[in-house]
Design a protein around this motif. Sequence first.
Motif, mmCIF file in Angstrom:
data_model
loop_
_atom_site.group_PDB
_atom_site.id
_atom_site.type_symbol
_atom_site.label_atom_id
_atom_site.label_comp_id
_atom_site.label_asym_id
_atom_site.label_seq_id
_atom_site.Cartn_x
_atom_site.Cartn_y
_atom_site.Cartn_z
ATOM 1 N N ASN A 64 0.841 -1.000 0.234
ATOM 2 C CA ASN A 64 0.228 0.206 0.225
ATOM 3 C C ASN A 64 0.441 1.062 -0.333
ATOM 4 N N ILE A 65 1.943 1.210 -0.086
ATOM 5 C CA ILE A 65 3.152 2.253 0.263
ATOM 6 C C ILE A 65 3.715 2.136 -0.664
ATOM 7 N N CYS A 66 4.441 1.073 -1.574
ATOM 8 C CA CYS A 66 5.657 1.360 -2.437
ATOM 9 C C CYS A 66 5.033 0.952 -3.513
ATOM 10 N N PHE A 67 3.800 0.210 -3.837
ATOM 11 C CA PHE A 67 3.279 -0.391 -4.082
ATOM 12 C C PHE A 67 3.960 -1.342 -5.465
ATOM 13 N N GLU A 68 4.915 -2.101 -4.592
ATOM 14 C CA GLU A 68 5.532 -3.197 -4.775
ATOM 15 C C GLU A 68 4.563 -3.953 -4.925
ATOM 16 N N GLU A 69 5.052 -5.508 -5.864
ATOM 17 C CA GLU A 69 4.820 -6.512 -6.145
ATOM 18 C C GLU A 69 5.581 -7.219 -4.289
ATOM 19 N N LYS A 76 8.485 -8.685 2.082
ATOM 20 C CA LYS A 76 8.014 -9.301 2.036
ATOM 21 C C LYS A 76 5.856 -8.902 2.808
ATOM 22 N N GLU A 77 4.986 -9.789 2.659
ATOM 23 C CA GLU A 77 4.112 -8.819 2.799
ATOM 24 C C GLU A 77 4.117 -8.797 4.368
ATOM 25 N N SER A 78 3.003 -7.994 5.030
ATOM 26 C CA SER A 78 3.090 -8.079 6.670
ATOM 27 C C SER A 78 1.864 -7.136 6.455
ATOM 28 N N VAL A 79 1.688 -7.258 7.859
ATOM 29 C CA VAL A 79 0.092 -6.541 8.869
ATOM 30 C C VAL A 79 0.875 -6.210 9.960
ATOM 31 N N LEU A 80 -0.242 -5.267 10.347
ATOM 32 C CA LEU A 80 -0.083 -4.065 11.616
ATOM 33 C C LEU A 80 -1.313 -4.683 12.972
ATOM 34 N N HIS A 81 -1.499 -4.651 13.684
ATOM 35 C CA HIS A 81 -2.249 -4.933 14.857
ATOM 36 C C HIS A 81 -3.778 -4.411 14.412
ATOM 37 N N CYS A 82 -4.091 -3.780 13.340
ATOM 38 C CA CYS A 82 -5.523 -2.508 13.028
ATOM 39 C C CYS A 82 -5.078 -3.401 11.510
ATOM 40 N N GLY A 83 -4.675 -4.306 10.779
ATOM 41 C CA GLY A 83 -5.623 -5.239 10.541
ATOM 42 C C GLY A 83 -4.385 -4.810 8.678
ATOM 43 N N ARG A 85 -1.824 -3.766 5.504
ATOM 44 C CA ARG A 85 -0.658 -4.516 5.000
ATOM 45 C C ARG A 85 -0.065 -3.736 4.427
ATOM 46 N N SER A 86 1.287 -4.013 4.276
ATOM 47 C CA SER A 86 2.417 -3.474 3.117
ATOM 48 C C SER A 86 3.588 -4.006 3.176
ATOM 49 N N CYS A 87 4.504 -4.130 2.681
ATOM 50 C CA CYS A 87 5.445 -4.619 2.862
ATOM 51 C C CYS A 87 6.258 -4.439 4.266
ATOM 52 N N TYR A 88 7.081 -5.576 4.799
ATOM 53 C CA TYR A 88 8.534 -5.072 5.908
ATOM 54 C C TYR A 88 9.082 -3.940 5.848
ATOM 55 N N LYS A 89 9.262 -4.022 4.481
ATOM 56 C CA LYS A 89 10.723 -3.138 5.026
ATOM 57 C C LYS A 89 9.972 -1.353 4.316
ATOM 58 N N ASN A 96 7.728 7.803 11.134
ATOM 59 C CA ASN A 96 6.836 8.312 11.865
ATOM 60 C C ASN A 96 6.029 6.748 12.458
ATOM 61 N N LYS A 97 5.784 5.323 13.451
ATOM 62 C CA LYS A 97 5.187 4.598 13.112
ATOM 63 C C LYS A 97 3.774 4.653 14.112
ATOM 64 N N LEU A 98 3.168 4.939 12.740
ATOM 65 C CA LEU A 98 1.845 4.919 12.275
ATOM 66 C C LEU A 98 1.270 4.375 11.160
ATOM 67 N N CYS A 99 -0.023 4.355 10.941
ATOM 68 C CA CYS A 99 -0.301 2.742 9.670
ATOM 69 C C CYS A 99 -0.747 3.818 8.971
ATOM 70 N N PRO A 100 -0.031 3.418 8.022
ATOM 71 C CA PRO A 100 -0.197 4.768 6.380
ATOM 72 C C PRO A 100 -2.040 4.848 6.177
ATOM 73 N N ILE A 101 -2.814 3.268 6.419
ATOM 74 C CA ILE A 101 -4.035 3.307 6.067
ATOM 75 C C ILE A 101 -4.976 4.360 7.597
ATOM 76 N N CYS A 102 -4.711 3.717 8.575
ATOM 77 C CA CYS A 102 -5.622 4.177 9.364
ATOM 78 C C CYS A 102 -4.609 5.009 10.446
ATOM 79 N N ARG A 103 -4.120 5.579 10.446
ATOM 80 C CA ARG A 103 -2.537 6.485 11.628
ATOM 81 C C ARG A 103 -2.784 6.129 13.200
ATOM 82 N N LYS A 104 -2.849 4.665 12.574
ATOM 83 C CA LYS A 104 -2.851 3.864 14.767
ATOM 84 C C LYS A 104 -0.945 4.036 14.478
#
Length: 115
Positions: A64-69, A76-83, A85-89, A96-104
């Motif tokens: 969801n951030i870099c749009f790379e496969e 590596k596909e990764s998920v945050l506790h808010c659910g 997903r983005s790549c681990y890198k 700033n450690k905030l979810c790029p989708i919901c800002r948690k």
Amino acid sequence: MEDEKKAEKEYKERANEAQKAKDVFEKAHQIRNETQEKVRLASLAVAQEFQAQEKPVQQRTECNICFEEFNSEERKESVLHCGHRSCYKCLAELPNKLCPICRKEFTTEQIIKFF
């Protein structure tokens, strides 16, 4: 007679030590059970969060951030506790450690890598 008193005293000391060990074990067992219950409840909360999403889950194949496969090496596909997903890198490198989708907020240790 004196040997009996020594033996009785030693027996009481050992019984006392055994009771203390039993108390420590029971306390550790209680803490373990409480921790397991907290993990169970947290897992249920995460599962409910996934189910409560407004949109159906899309089978995305890119970050969801870099749009790379996603791949098994660098992205590596990764998920945050808010659910979300983005790549681990990308998640690990966010300043700033905030979810790029919901800002948690999250920490690097909370990023869950998919295999």
